[in-house]
Design a protein around this motif. Structure first.
Motif, PDB file in Angstrom:
ATOM      1  N   LYS A  54      32.668  40.636  30.692  1.00 24.84           N
ATOM      2  CA  LYS A  54      32.811  42.042  31.030  1.00 24.84           C
ATOM      3  C   LYS A  54      31.647  42.846  30.454  1.00 24.84           C
ATOM      4  O   LYS A  54      31.233  42.639  29.317  1.00 24.84           O
ATOM      5  CB  LYS A  54      34.135  42.563  30.467  1.00 24.84           C
ATOM      6  CG  LYS A  54      34.457  44.011  30.833  1.00 24.84           C
ATOM      7  CD  LYS A  54      35.819  44.398  30.271  1.00 24.84           C
ATOM      8  CE  LYS A  54      36.171  45.835  30.627  1.00 24.84           C
ATOM      9  NZ  LYS A  54      37.501  46.218  30.085  1.00 24.84           N
ATOM     10  N   ASN A  55      31.127  43.772  31.256  1.00 20.62           N
ATOM     11  CA  ASN A  55      30.026  44.631  30.826  1.00 20.62           C
ATOM     12  C   ASN A  55      30.479  46.087  30.930  1.00 20.62           C
ATOM     13  O   ASN A  55      30.680  46.611  32.026  1.00 20.62           O
ATOM     14  CB  ASN A  55      28.788  44.397  31.695  1.00 20.62           C
ATOM     15  CG  ASN A  55      27.562  45.138  31.185  1.00 20.62           C
ATOM     16  OD1 ASN A  55      27.676  46.184  30.539  1.00 20.62           O
ATOM     17  ND2 ASN A  55      26.389  44.597  31.466  1.00 20.62           N
ATOM     18  N   ALA A  56      30.631  46.747  29.789  1.00 18.16           N
ATOM     19  CA  ALA A  56      31.141  48.116  29.762  1.00 18.16           C
ATOM     20  C   ALA A  56      30.170  49.117  30.383  1.00 18.16           C
ATOM     21  O   ALA A  56      30.565  50.225  30.755  1.00 18.16           O
ATOM     22  CB  ALA A  56      31.430  48.537  28.322  1.00 18.16           C
ATOM     23  N   PHE A  57      28.894  48.726  30.512  1.00 18.96           N
ATOM     24  CA  PHE A  57      27.881  49.640  31.030  1.00 18.96           C
ATOM     25  C   PHE A  57      27.643  49.474  32.534  1.00 18.96           C
ATOM     26  O   PHE A  57      26.854  50.198  33.120  1.00 18.96           O
ATOM     27  CB  PHE A  57      26.560  49.456  30.274  1.00 18.96           C
ATOM     28  CG  PHE A  57      26.688  49.755  28.808  1.00 18.96           C
ATOM     29  CD1 PHE A  57      26.704  51.067  28.355  1.00 18.96           C
ATOM     30  CD2 PHE A  57      26.839  48.730  27.890  1.00 18.96           C
ATOM     31  CE1 PHE A  57      26.844  51.345  27.002  1.00 18.96           C
ATOM     32  CE2 PHE A  57      26.975  49.009  26.541  1.00 18.96           C
ATOM     33  CZ  PHE A  57      26.978  50.310  26.090  1.00 18.96           C
ATOM     34  N   GLU A  58      28.309  48.518  33.148  1.00 14.94           N
ATOM     35  CA  GLU A  58      28.157  48.306  34.581  1.00 14.94           C
ATOM     36  C   GLU A  58      29.508  48.148  35.263  1.00 14.94           C
ATOM     37  O   GLU A  58      29.734  47.195  36.011  1.00 14.94           O
ATOM     38  CB  GLU A  58      27.279  47.074  34.855  1.00 14.94           C
ATOM     39  CG  GLU A  58      25.846  47.240  34.385  1.00 14.94           C
ATOM     40  CD  GLU A  58      24.980  46.066  34.795  1.00 14.94           C
ATOM     41  OE1 GLU A  58      25.531  45.015  35.197  1.00 14.94           O
ATOM     42  OE2 GLU A  58      23.745  46.182  34.728  1.00 14.94           O
ATOM     43  N   PRO A  59      30.427  49.078  35.054  1.00 11.28           N
ATOM     44  CA  PRO A  59      31.737  48.953  35.713  1.00 11.28           C
ATOM     45  C   PRO A  59      31.602  49.111  37.218  1.00 11.28           C
ATOM     46  O   PRO A  59      30.899  50.000  37.700  1.00 11.28           O
ATOM     47  CB  PRO A  59      32.545  50.103  35.101  1.00 11.28           C
ATOM     48  CG  PRO A  59      31.511  51.105  34.686  1.00 11.28           C
ATOM     49  CD  PRO A  59      30.322  50.312  34.243  1.00 11.28           C
ATOM     50  N   GLY A  60      32.244  48.224  37.946  1.00  9.72           N
ATOM     51  CA  GLY A  60      32.225  48.305  39.401  1.00  9.72           C
ATOM     52  C   GLY A  60      30.966  47.786  40.055  1.00  9.72           C
ATOM     53  O   GLY A  60      30.806  47.893  41.272  1.00  9.72           O
ATOM     54  N   LEU A  61      30.051  47.189  39.268  1.00  7.04           N
ATOM     55  CA  LEU A  61      28.776  46.744  39.836  1.00  7.04           C
ATOM     56  C   LEU A  61      28.655  45.234  39.934  1.00  7.04           C
ATOM     57  O   LEU A  61      27.713  44.723  40.552  1.00  7.04           O
ATOM     58  CB  LEU A  61      27.605  47.306  39.014  1.00  7.04           C
ATOM     59  CG  LEU A  61      27.524  48.837  38.954  1.00  7.04           C
ATOM     60  CD1 LEU A  61      26.329  49.272  38.116  1.00  7.04           C
ATOM     61  CD2 LEU A  61      27.437  49.435  40.351  1.00  7.04           C
ATOM     62  N   THR A  62      29.573  44.505  39.324  1.00 10.14           N
ATOM     63  CA  THR A  62      29.613  43.049  39.449  1.00 10.14           C
ATOM     64  C   THR A  62      31.079  42.612  39.499  1.00 10.14           C
ATOM     65  O   THR A  62      31.977  43.368  39.122  1.00 10.14           O
ATOM     66  CB  THR A  62      28.926  42.336  38.260  1.00 10.14           C
ATOM     67  OG1 THR A  62      29.595  42.726  37.046  1.00 10.14           O
ATOM     68  CG2 THR A  62      27.446  42.677  38.175  1.00 10.14           C
ATOM     69  N   TYR A  63      31.299  41.380  39.947  1.00 11.33           N
ATOM     70  CA  TYR A  63      32.638  40.816  39.949  1.00 11.33           C
ATOM     71  C   TYR A  63      32.808  40.021  38.658  1.00 11.33           C
ATOM     72  O   TYR A  63      32.116  39.043  38.427  1.00 11.33           O
ATOM     73  CB  TYR A  63      32.817  39.910  41.172  1.00 11.33           C
ATOM     74  CG  TYR A  63      34.166  39.226  41.263  1.00 11.33           C
ATOM     75  CD1 TYR A  63      35.326  39.779  40.721  1.00 11.33           C
ATOM     76  CD2 TYR A  63      34.276  37.995  41.918  1.00 11.33           C
ATOM     77  CE1 TYR A  63      36.551  39.148  40.814  1.00 11.33           C
ATOM     78  CE2 TYR A  63      35.510  37.359  42.034  1.00 11.33           C
ATOM     79  CZ  TYR A  63      36.638  37.937  41.473  1.00 11.33           C
ATOM     80  OH  TYR A  63      37.857  37.304  41.572  1.00 11.33           O
ATOM     81  N   HIS A  64      33.721  40.478  37.812  1.00 15.79           N
ATOM     82  CA  HIS A  64      34.003  39.793  36.546  1.00 15.79           C
ATOM     83  C   HIS A  64      34.960  38.645  36.843  1.00 15.79           C
ATOM     84  O   HIS A  64      36.156  38.851  37.075  1.00 15.79           O
ATOM     85  CB  HIS A  64      34.620  40.795  35.566  1.00 15.79           C
ATOM     86  CG  HIS A  64      35.025  40.196  34.267  1.00 15.79           C
ATOM     87  ND1 HIS A  64      36.087  40.666  33.519  1.00 15.79           N
ATOM     88  CD2 HIS A  64      34.519  39.149  33.562  1.00 15.79           C
ATOM     89  CE1 HIS A  64      36.221  39.944  32.432  1.00 15.79           C
ATOM     90  NE2 HIS A  64      35.292  39.012  32.440  1.00 15.79           N
ATOM     91  N   PHE A  65      34.418  37.406  36.829  1.00 17.91           N
ATOM     92  CA  PHE A  65      35.190  36.213  37.209  1.00 17.91           C
ATOM     93  C   PHE A  65      35.035  35.175  36.106  1.00 17.91           C
ATOM     94  O   PHE A  65      33.942  34.653  35.858  1.00 17.91           O
ATOM     95  CB  PHE A  65      34.679  35.667  38.543  1.00 17.91           C
ATOM     96  CG  PHE A  65      35.525  34.565  39.125  1.00 17.91           C
ATOM     97  CD1 PHE A  65      36.721  34.851  39.767  1.00 17.91           C
ATOM     98  CD2 PHE A  65      35.113  33.243  39.043  1.00 17.91           C
ATOM     99  CE1 PHE A  65      37.504  33.830  40.307  1.00 17.91           C
ATOM    100  CE2 PHE A  65      35.883  32.221  39.582  1.00 17.91           C
ATOM    101  CZ  PHE A  65      37.084  32.520  40.219  1.00 17.91           C
ATOM    102  N   ARG A  66      36.101  34.879  35.414  1.00 13.59           N
ATOM    103  CA  ARG A  66      36.052  34.095  34.179  1.00 13.59           C
ATOM    104  C   ARG A  66      35.935  32.579  34.357  1.00 13.59           C
ATOM    105  O   ARG A  66      35.252  31.918  33.566  1.00 13.59           O
ATOM    106  CB  ARG A  66      37.281  34.418  33.345  1.00 13.59           C
ATOM    107  CG  ARG A  66      37.262  33.826  31.951  1.00 13.59           C
ATOM    108  CD  ARG A  66      36.161  34.415  31.106  1.00 13.59           C
ATOM    109  NE  ARG A  66      36.151  33.813  29.770  1.00 13.59           N
ATOM    110  CZ  ARG A  66      35.153  33.896  28.922  1.00 13.59           C
ATOM    111  NH1 ARG A  66      34.050  34.549  29.260  1.00 13.59           N
ATOM    112  NH2 ARG A  66      35.230  33.350  27.723  1.00 13.59           N
ATOM    113  N   PRO A  67      36.577  31.946  35.336  1.00 15.94           N
ATOM    114  CA  PRO A  67      36.561  30.473  35.400  1.00 15.94           C
ATOM    115  C   PRO A  67      35.157  29.884  35.491  1.00 15.94           C
ATOM    116  O   PRO A  67      34.260  30.464  36.078  1.00 15.94           O
ATOM    117  CB  PRO A  67      37.360  30.177  36.679  1.00 15.94           C
ATOM    118  CG  PRO A  67      38.230  31.362  36.857  1.00 15.94           C
ATOM    119  CD  PRO A  67      37.426  32.530  36.384  1.00 15.94           C
ATOM    120  N   GLU A  68      34.998  28.706  34.890  1.00  9.78           N
ATOM    121  CA  GLU A  68      33.742  27.954  35.011  1.00  9.78           C
ATOM    122  C   GLU A  68      33.594  27.475  36.459  1.00  9.78           C
ATOM    123  O   GLU A  68      34.564  27.099  37.107  1.00  9.78           O
ATOM    124  CB  GLU A  68      33.745  26.756  34.076  1.00  9.78           C
ATOM    125  CG  GLU A  68      33.617  27.117  32.607  1.00  9.78           C
ATOM    126  CD  GLU A  68      32.173  27.424  32.229  1.00  9.78           C
ATOM    127  OE1 GLU A  68      31.295  27.395  33.135  1.00  9.78           O
ATOM    128  OE2 GLU A  68      31.926  27.701  31.040  1.00  9.78           O
TER     129      GLU A  68
END
Length: 255
Positions: free
Chosen positions: A118-132
């Motif tokens: 998660k990037n607090a400075f780029e909300p809504g600009l990437t898909y935060h997807f955790r699985p390898e």
């Protein structure tokens, strides 16, 4: 006189490109700014429609006027001052009356951005997807994709098109050192929801939930119901719209 506009926008706050009744669109916002600055009604036609939440590093649109306008850095600057911070015009230039922002385009290039953290400075600009993810396997799926031209399986069911054929120029995944996984994909045209559905399906492959054989079978089946779910819109960027050189010959970048 017909003019082309080159612009970019962050799509987070908008209900897509196209004017619609249920929310603010990029098209409506752009038309309002042009109408205010030029002091006459302006209606624009985009190179294509981006969904709600999708971004554009480069988008083109055209509009027609009865009389020519004086093009300058000051004009572009003044329109940008009217527009909100998340929409920016890069240039505005004249074209022939038969040049069309949508139908004259010869290619579109998209990127889809995924991060594991998660990037607090780029909300809504990437898909935060955790699985390898097995990126090598996903790139093998891209090679399978390149062998085909009918992508009905990746199009939204209600797409109003006469055919589902697209000519892909390239498709590949690339991981950067900054924890960014990006799909690069370019074609002469894209179907409604096509890139996001390709991403969603390839995430299934990357997690080992779908084999490459199953992936090719679903392409051949031409059945959207067996493809993966569409990835969220916030990771998708329209990066470049290609036109014949003669259309862009009077393009001047201001600022």
């Amino acid at each position: 006189m017909r003019y082309f506009i080159e612009l970019s926008y962050c799509g987070t706050a908008y209900h897509g490109w196209q004017t619609q009744a249920n929310g603010v669109s990029v098209q409506t916002t752009l038309e309002a700014a042009l109408t205010q600055r030029l002091r006459k009604p302006v209606f624009v036609v985009g190179s294509g429609r981006t969904d709600a939440g999708v971004h554009a590093r480069q988008q083109f649109a055209h509009f027609d006027l009865d009389e020519p306008i004086l093009l300058s850095d000051a004009l572009v600057y003044s329109i940008n001052c009217i527009l909100p911070e998340d929409i920016a015009i890069r240039t505005l230039f004249p074209v022939a009356p038969n040049h069309h922002a949508r139908f004259s385009a010869v290619s579109r290039y998209y990127q889809y951005h995924i991060t594991r953290y998660k990037n607090a400075f780029e909300p809504g600009l990437t898909y935060h997807f955790r699985p390898e993810l097995n990126v090598e396997l996903m790139n093998e799926a891209c090679q399978i994709l390149m062998r085909h031209t009918d992508f009905k399986s990746f199009s939204k069911v209600r797409a109003n098109v006469t055919h589902f054929r697209c000519r892909l120029d390239f498709a590949y995944w690339q991981r950067s050192e900054a924890d960014l996984l990006t799909l690069h994909i370019k074609a002469n045209r894209f179907l409604w929801g096509m890139v996001r559905t390709i991403v969603g399906t390839m995430l299934e492959i990357g997690q080992g939930r779908m084999t490459l054989e199953q992936f090719e079978q679903l392409i051949v089946a031409q059945d959207r119901t067996i493809a993966g779910r569409a990835a969220p819109p916030n990771g998708l960027y329209l990066m470049e719209v290609g036109y014949p050189a003669n259309i862009l010959e009077q393009r001047v970048v201001y600022g």
